[in-house]
Design a protein around this motif. Structure first.
Motif, PDB file in Angstrom:
ATOM      1  N   HIS A 104       0.986  -1.052   0.102  1.00  0.00           N
ATOM      2  CA  HIS A 104      -0.005  -0.081  -0.064  1.00  0.00           C
ATOM      3  C   HIS A 104       0.865   1.268  -0.054  1.00  0.00           C
ATOM      4  CE1 HIS A 104      -3.028   2.664   0.927  1.00  0.00           C
ATOM      5  NE2 HIS A 104      -3.999   1.938   0.739  1.00  0.00           N
ATOM      6  N   PRO A 105       0.592   1.888  -1.070  1.00  0.00           N
ATOM      7  CA  PRO A 105       1.568   3.302  -0.988  1.00  0.00           C
ATOM      8  C   PRO A 105       1.431   4.319   0.022  1.00  0.00           C
ATOM      9  CG  PRO A 105      -0.488   3.503  -2.586  1.00  0.00           C
ATOM     10  CD  PRO A 105      -0.611   2.338  -1.731  1.00  0.00           C
ATOM     11  N   GLU A 106       0.445   4.187   1.042  1.00  0.00           N
ATOM     12  CA  GLU A 106       0.178   5.026   2.180  1.00  0.00           C
ATOM     13  C   GLU A 106       0.677   4.443   3.524  1.00  0.00           C
ATOM     14  OE1 GLU A 106      -3.836   6.050   2.272  1.00  0.00           O
ATOM     15  OE2 GLU A 106      -3.748   6.961   0.172  1.00  0.00           O
ATOM     16  N   ARG A 107       1.428   3.199   3.306  1.00  0.00           N
ATOM     17  CA  ARG A 107       2.391   2.824   4.447  1.00  0.00           C
ATOM     18  C   ARG A 107       3.396   3.522   4.740  1.00  0.00           C
ATOM     19  NH1 ARG A 107       1.135  -2.846   6.074  1.00  0.00           N
ATOM     20  NH2 ARG A 107       3.183  -2.781   7.082  1.00  0.00           N
ATOM     21  N   PRO A 108       3.862   3.685   6.161  1.00  0.00           N
ATOM     22  CA  PRO A 108       4.982   4.514   6.657  1.00  0.00           C
ATOM     23  C   PRO A 108       6.177   3.883   5.728  1.00  0.00           C
ATOM     24  CG  PRO A 108       3.624   3.822   8.458  1.00  0.00           C
ATOM     25  CD  PRO A 108       3.243   2.940   7.165  1.00  0.00           C
ATOM     26  N   HIS A 109       7.091   4.748   5.536  1.00  0.00           N
ATOM     27  CA  HIS A 109       8.386   4.536   4.839  1.00  0.00           C
ATOM     28  C   HIS A 109       9.414   4.784   5.741  1.00  0.00           C
ATOM     29  CE1 HIS A 109       5.936   5.276   0.718  1.00  0.00           C
ATOM     30  NE2 HIS A 109       5.895   4.128   1.313  1.00  0.00           N
ATOM     31  N   PHE A 110      10.697   4.527   5.288  1.00  0.00           N
ATOM     32  CA  PHE A 110      11.966   4.639   6.118  1.00  0.00           C
ATOM     33  C   PHE A 110      12.051   6.062   6.702  1.00  0.00           C
ATOM     34  CE2 PHE A 110      16.429   6.023   6.663  1.00  0.00           C
ATOM     35  CZ  PHE A 110      16.813   4.852   7.243  1.00  0.00           C
ATOM     36  N   GLN A 157      20.059   6.175  -3.666  1.00  0.00           N
ATOM     37  CA  GLN A 157      19.036   6.956  -2.960  1.00  0.00           C
ATOM     38  C   GLN A 157      17.863   5.591  -2.710  1.00  0.00           C
ATOM     39  OE1 GLN A 157      18.236  10.266  -1.567  1.00  0.00           O
ATOM     40  NE2 GLN A 157      20.559   9.829  -1.844  1.00  0.00           N
ATOM     41  N   ALA A 158      18.073   4.469  -3.010  1.00  0.00           N
ATOM     42  CA  ALA A 158      17.011   3.549  -2.432  1.00  0.00           C
ATOM     43  C   ALA A 158      17.288   2.914  -1.208  1.00  0.00           C
ATOM     44  CB  ALA A 158      17.150   2.398  -3.632  1.00  0.00           C
ATOM     45  N   ILE A 159      18.766   2.906  -1.152  1.00  0.00           N
ATOM     46  CA  ILE A 159      19.042   2.472   0.551  1.00  0.00           C
ATOM     47  C   ILE A 159      19.718   3.705   1.315  1.00  0.00           C
ATOM     48  CG2 ILE A 159      20.397   1.024   1.658  1.00  0.00           C
ATOM     49  CD1 ILE A 159      20.406  -1.076  -0.353  1.00  0.00           C
ATOM     50  N   GLY A 208       9.716   5.999  -1.631  1.00  0.00           N
ATOM     51  CA  GLY A 208       9.211   7.361  -1.947  1.00  0.00           C
ATOM     52  C   GLY A 208       7.782   7.114  -1.772  1.00  0.00           C
ATOM     53  N   GLU A 209       6.835   8.421  -1.814  1.00  0.00           N
ATOM     54  CA  GLU A 209       5.691   8.179  -1.708  1.00  0.00           C
ATOM     55  C   GLU A 209       4.953   8.907  -2.797  1.00  0.00           C
ATOM     56  OE1 GLU A 209       4.719  10.149   2.057  1.00  0.00           O
ATOM     57  OE2 GLU A 209       6.046  11.799   1.671  1.00  0.00           O
ATOM     58  N   HIS A 259      14.225   7.619  -5.473  1.00  0.00           N
ATOM     59  CA  HIS A 259      14.328   6.527  -4.729  1.00  0.00           C
ATOM     60  C   HIS A 259      14.331   5.212  -5.568  1.00  0.00           C
ATOM     61  CE1 HIS A 259      14.906   9.001  -1.229  1.00  0.00           C
ATOM     62  NE2 HIS A 259      13.656   9.567  -1.517  1.00  0.00           N
ATOM     63  N   ASN A 260      13.897   5.143  -6.675  1.00  0.00           N
ATOM     64  CA  ASN A 260      13.926   3.915  -7.711  1.00  0.00           C
ATOM     65  C   ASN A 260      13.028   2.759  -6.801  1.00  0.00           C
ATOM     66  OD1 ASN A 260      14.716   2.806  -9.883  1.00  0.00           O
ATOM     67  ND2 ASN A 260      16.355   1.267  -8.788  1.00  0.00           N
ATOM     68  N   PHE A 261      11.843   3.193  -6.511  1.00  0.00           N
ATOM     69  CA  PHE A 261      10.907   2.597  -5.771  1.00  0.00           C
ATOM     70  C   PHE A 261      11.440   1.489  -4.724  1.00  0.00           C
ATOM     71  CE2 PHE A 261       9.558   3.696  -9.884  1.00  0.00           C
ATOM     72  CZ  PHE A 261       8.115   3.805  -9.697  1.00  0.00           C
ATOM     73  N   GLY A 262      12.578   1.984  -4.073  1.00  0.00           N
ATOM     74  CA  GLY A 262      13.217   1.222  -3.037  1.00  0.00           C
ATOM     75  C   GLY A 262      13.993  -0.015  -3.624  1.00  0.00           C
ATOM     76  N   MET A 263      14.437  -0.300  -4.961  1.00  0.00           N
ATOM     77  CA  MET A 263      15.059  -1.080  -5.493  1.00  0.00           C
ATOM     78  C   MET A 263      16.569  -0.792  -5.575  1.00  0.00           C
ATOM     79  SD  MET A 263      12.712  -2.730  -8.328  1.00  0.00           S
ATOM     80  CE  MET A 263      12.504  -1.045  -9.193  1.00  0.00           C
ATOM     81  N   GLY A 264      17.297  -1.339  -4.633  1.00  0.00           N
ATOM     82  CA  GLY A 264      18.847  -0.793  -4.354  1.00  0.00           C
ATOM     83  C   GLY A 264      19.811  -1.349  -5.413  1.00  0.00           C
TER      84      GLY A 264
END
Length: 315
Positions: free
Chosen positions: A65-71, A95-97, A117-118, A126-131
């Motif tokens: 879910h895109p609205e979950r808390p992120h780092f 920027q992903a990590i 990212g949100e 942040h490349n969708f969190g893909m390091g």
């Protein structure tokens, strides 16, 4: 109001009806408070009942879910004096990590994790969190730095997997992931990892090789995404729900299998419905896990971590 997932359609319809009644009652000419209260009670019960029996595929949708808390939300709410550290000292800053020094409830720590990212701009940044390899090499640098200064390490995992692009492969993606996993296993300080959303493939394990592995109630953790698994086994991503069921990727399954140590409860309806409560629950769980590891020597921490992972999969 949170955005609703496909399986939440009955809840969305009730909530829309409640919102319409509230607008009608706003002018004060009609008193429909009792009807609003009745519908709200019905909506709350439906929400509780729905989330009490989610399928693995539905949990995967909640985890994404895109609205979950992120780092960045966890860092802002749980950690003080955060000092970000950038770059792998070899190629670039991924920027992903993200990670850096911080204070967690009076304790100096190193915190690092995936940031998805949100919105469109931040997700691309942040490349969708893909390091990429430089992201995992940055993680290695931060883990080794924490080890050198005797700081406990907290990692927050939320990625669909490492970036699969050809440039990442050319720069040694597999080697970077393996060495990041090795660095976590070799650290002589406490390592506590939390799967806060998606835990996908080696890109997740590279930051999750901890003494304690926590996992949110509706997070998922697996060697491949359900869609990827279905594409391999059935030649179609349409079989993703069946794949999710077979892969045993939920927190409840993984706790039973001994892959994770603790399930962290989420607010009713998922972490995205009450970020503050979800973040607070994770903070308490992290504090408890770090407290359990207090007083252990570097050799004891390494031995326990090694034994934990070697025991996985044994009957």
């Amino acid at each position: 109001m949170p955005s609703f997932l496909d399986f939440e359609k009955p809840i969305a319809e009730l909530q829309n009806r409640i919102d319409e009644l509230r607008e009608t009652a706003a002018d004060g000419t009609v008193d429909i408070a009792a009807e609003i209260a009745r519908l709200q009670t019905k909506s709350d019960k439906l929400l509780r009942d729905t989330f009490a029996k989610l399928t693995p595929w539905q949990k995967t949708q909640v985890a994404r879910h895109p609205e979950r808390p992120h780092f960045k939300h966890y860092v802002a709410a749980l950690f003080d004096e955060f000092v970000p550290l950038a770059g792998d000292r070899a190629f670039a800053d991924d920027q992903a990590i993200l990670g850096g020094f911080a204070t967690f409830r009076g304790r100096r720590v190193m915190v690092l994790g995936h940031e998805k990212g949100e919105d469109t701009a931040t997700r691309l940044r942040h490349n969708f969190g893909m390091g990429k390899p430089e992201g995992y090499r940055k993680a290695i640098r931060l883990v080794e730095l924490a080890d050198r200064f005797g700081l406990p390490i907290v990692t927050l995992v939320d990625t669909s997997g490492a970036f699969p692009g050809i440039q990442a492969e050319e720069r040694g993606q597999a080697e970077a992931i393996a060495r990041s996993t090795e660095a976590c296993l070799a650290a002589g300080v406490p390592v506590v990892s939390a799967i806060v959303g998606e835990g996908g493939s080696g890109g997740a394990v590279a930051l999750a090789a901890g003494n304690r592995v926590l996992m949110f109630e509706h997070a998922v953790y697996s060697v491949i995404s359900p869609e990827g698994c279905a594409s391999i086994l059935w030649r179609t991503a349409d079989k993703a729900p069946e794949a999710a069921e077979a892969m045993k990727m939920t927190a409840q399954d993984l706790k039973a299998l001994g892959v994770i140590d603790t399930i962290v409860a989420e607010p009713v309806g998922g972490a995205h419905r009450d970020r503050g409560a979800a973040i607070g629950a994770l903070g308490d769980a992290l504090s408890g896990a770090l407290g359990d590891l207090d007083g252990l020597s570097a050799a004891e921490l390494k031995r326990a971590r090694s034994a934990k992972f070697l025991a996985m999969g044994r009957l």
